[in-house]
Design a protein around this motif. Structure first.
Motif, mmCIF file in Angstrom:
data_model
loop_
_atom_site.group_PDB
_atom_site.id
_atom_site.type_symbol
_atom_site.label_atom_id
_atom_site.label_comp_id
_atom_site.label_asym_id
_atom_site.label_seq_id
_atom_site.Cartn_x
_atom_site.Cartn_y
_atom_site.Cartn_z
ATOM 1 N N VAL A 98 0.868 -1.437 0.336
ATOM 2 C CA VAL A 98 0.440 -0.385 -0.358
ATOM 3 C C VAL A 98 0.919 1.489 -0.081
ATOM 4 N N GLY A 101 0.631 2.742 -2.809
ATOM 5 C CA GLY A 101 -0.428 3.480 -3.517
ATOM 6 C C GLY A 101 -1.427 2.147 -4.197
ATOM 7 N N LYS A 103 -3.821 -1.216 -4.445
ATOM 8 C CA LYS A 103 -4.483 -1.838 -3.475
ATOM 9 C C LYS A 103 -4.279 -3.256 -3.394
ATOM 10 N N CYS A 137 -8.990 -8.267 1.381
ATOM 11 C CA CYS A 137 -8.190 -8.760 0.173
ATOM 12 C C CYS A 137 -8.499 -10.782 0.231
ATOM 13 N N GLY A 164 -1.390 -7.051 -5.229
ATOM 14 C CA GLY A 164 -2.189 -5.828 -5.237
ATOM 15 C C GLY A 164 -2.656 -5.346 -6.949
ATOM 16 N N ALA A 166 -2.711 -0.691 -8.355
ATOM 17 C CA ALA A 166 -1.938 0.188 -8.970
ATOM 18 C C ALA A 166 -2.645 0.906 -10.263
ATOM 19 N N LYS A 170 -1.350 7.216 -10.727
ATOM 20 C CA LYS A 170 -1.841 7.667 -9.175
ATOM 21 C C LYS A 170 -0.835 6.749 -8.023
ATOM 22 N N VAL A 233 -4.010 -0.866 5.238
ATOM 23 C CA VAL A 233 -4.669 -0.250 4.087
ATOM 24 C C VAL A 233 -6.140 0.266 3.462
ATOM 25 N N LYS A 234 -6.625 0.023 4.608
ATOM 26 C CA LYS A 234 -8.141 0.633 4.086
ATOM 27 C C LYS A 234 -7.689 2.283 4.324
ATOM 28 N N LEU A 237 -5.890 3.866 2.157
ATOM 29 C CA LEU A 237 -6.569 3.927 0.355
ATOM 30 C C LEU A 237 -7.029 5.366 0.643
ATOM 31 N N LEU A 240 -5.707 8.515 0.863
ATOM 32 C CA LEU A 240 -4.880 8.701 -1.326
ATOM 33 C C LEU A 240 -6.432 8.942 -1.400
ATOM 34 N N ALA A 241 -7.691 9.083 -1.407
ATOM 35 C CA ALA A 241 -8.438 9.610 -2.129
ATOM 36 C C ALA A 241 -8.699 11.294 -1.548
#
Length: 346
Positions: A98, A101, A103, A137, A164, A166, A170, A233-234, A237, A240-241
């Motif tokens: 992560v 960036g 997932k 995951c 993952g 990406a 990004k 992770v969650k 993420l 990042l948004a």
């Protein structure tokens, strides 16, 4: 059919095929907890299948990470508790990927064990499954290998890897880091899964009363040492948004001094306010008991910071708000400045 598979000669050599099948049966319910859209089940018995949803990505890039639990699992073996180190195994992989960036999509584990105990293997996999649920995951495969004669019957080694995805435009690029960017700390849950060779030596865990209550910790020593690695992770993420994040460091072996510089380009320095770092009691007890210099502590352990995010000053408040909304007690520990020395603890 599995029920027809039996080798008396192999069993005499120390490998119990039937125990392996029983372990698979017991772990099935844990594995199914992790299934997310994309899992292709009941097909391809020799490989784990996953069909990713790449909608909205202009240039998908696969990102992978692999790691193990290390000597922390010796604590689990001594305490006879095997249901948490699987979380560590997942965390060490997904927290790494992560940082790009990415997932995490799926995870596979590998267990080498001296003697196949189906209940113990199922407990190990239950922890792996819990880690996958926390990371969002799927656990789509794995392997258990019995190693008689090369490992003690009660010993095991747990490792794994994650893949993952990406979108290339990004992906976190350390060359976007600028002077004035803020450094945010995401608190750790404790030691995580690093530095346990030193931890085991300092606390003499082979002879220690791991179940004994320690006032400084408000818990038993063994319970504190086994606290699973936090999975970020969650929350990352989500950040990042919501914000402009230029760098992410997973603080693992090597501590601050090795991991934060990995997110920096040449010519920039991470200026960390030492007094801003919120250090949990286990680190203070470890330092005092082992008479460990503070420089070594920050160069070996996470010291209460499991992950560091480098965020543009203009979006730092948005990042903090989003992280806190997602369960992270995030806070500022420093900023980026010009300088050839990659990290300074002030």
């Amino acid at each position: 059919m599995m029920s027809q598979s039996h080798s008396a000669s192999y069993a005499a050599a120390g490998v119990n095929i039937e125990a392996g099948y029983e372990g698979v049966r017991l772990m099935k319910k844990h594995v199914e907890r992790t299934f997310i859209p994309g899992v292709v089940s009941d097909i391809g018995g020799f490989g784990g299948l996953f069909a990713p949803d790449l909608t909205g990505m202009c240039e998908p890039v696969l990102v992978s990470g692999t790691d193990g639990v290390g000597t922390k699992q010796r604590i689990a073996q001594l305490m006879g508790r095997h249901d948490t180190v699987g979380i560590d195994c997942v965390a060490m992989c997904v927290n790494d990927i992560v940082c790009c960036g990415a997932k995490p999509l799926f995870f596979l584990d590998y267990i080498a064990i001296g003697k196949n105990d189906p209940e113990k293997v199922a407990a190990l996999v239950s922890g792996v499954a819990e880690g996958c649920v926390q990371a969002g995951c799927a656990l789509i495969g794995g392997e258990t290998a019995e190693h008689p004669g090369t490992m003690r019957p009660d010993d095991y080694d747990l490792a794994g890897f994650s893949v993952g995805v990406a979108d290339r435009p990004k992906i976190i690029d350390r060359n976007t880091v600028r002077p004035g960017d803020m450094i945010l700390a995401l608190p750790s849950s404790g030691l995580h899964s690093n530095g346990f060779s030193l931890v085991r030596k300092v606390f003499d865990v082979e002879h220690a009363a791991l179940d004994a209550y320690v006032p400084e910790l408000a818990a038993a020593l063994g319970e504190t040492l086994l606290t699973p690695t936090r999975i970020y992770v969650k929350s990352v993420l989500a950040a990042l948004a919501a914000a402009e994040i230029h760098g992410i460091s997973h603080i693992t072996g090597g501590g601050f001094y090795e991991n934060i510089p990995r997110a920096l380009p040449n010519g920039l320095c991470a200026r960390i306010e030492r007094n801003a770092v919120r250090i949990p009691p286990i680190f203070s007890l470890l330092q005092k008991t082992g008479d460990i210099p503070e420089r070594d502590m920050f160069n070996t352990f996470n010291m209460g910071v499991g992950m560091a995010l480098i965020v543009s000053r203009s979006t730092a408040d948005a990042a903090l708000h989003t992280l806190q909304e997602n369960g992270e007690a995030a806070y500022v520990i420093g900023e980026i400045a010009a300088g050839e020395e990659k990290i300074c603890l002030l």
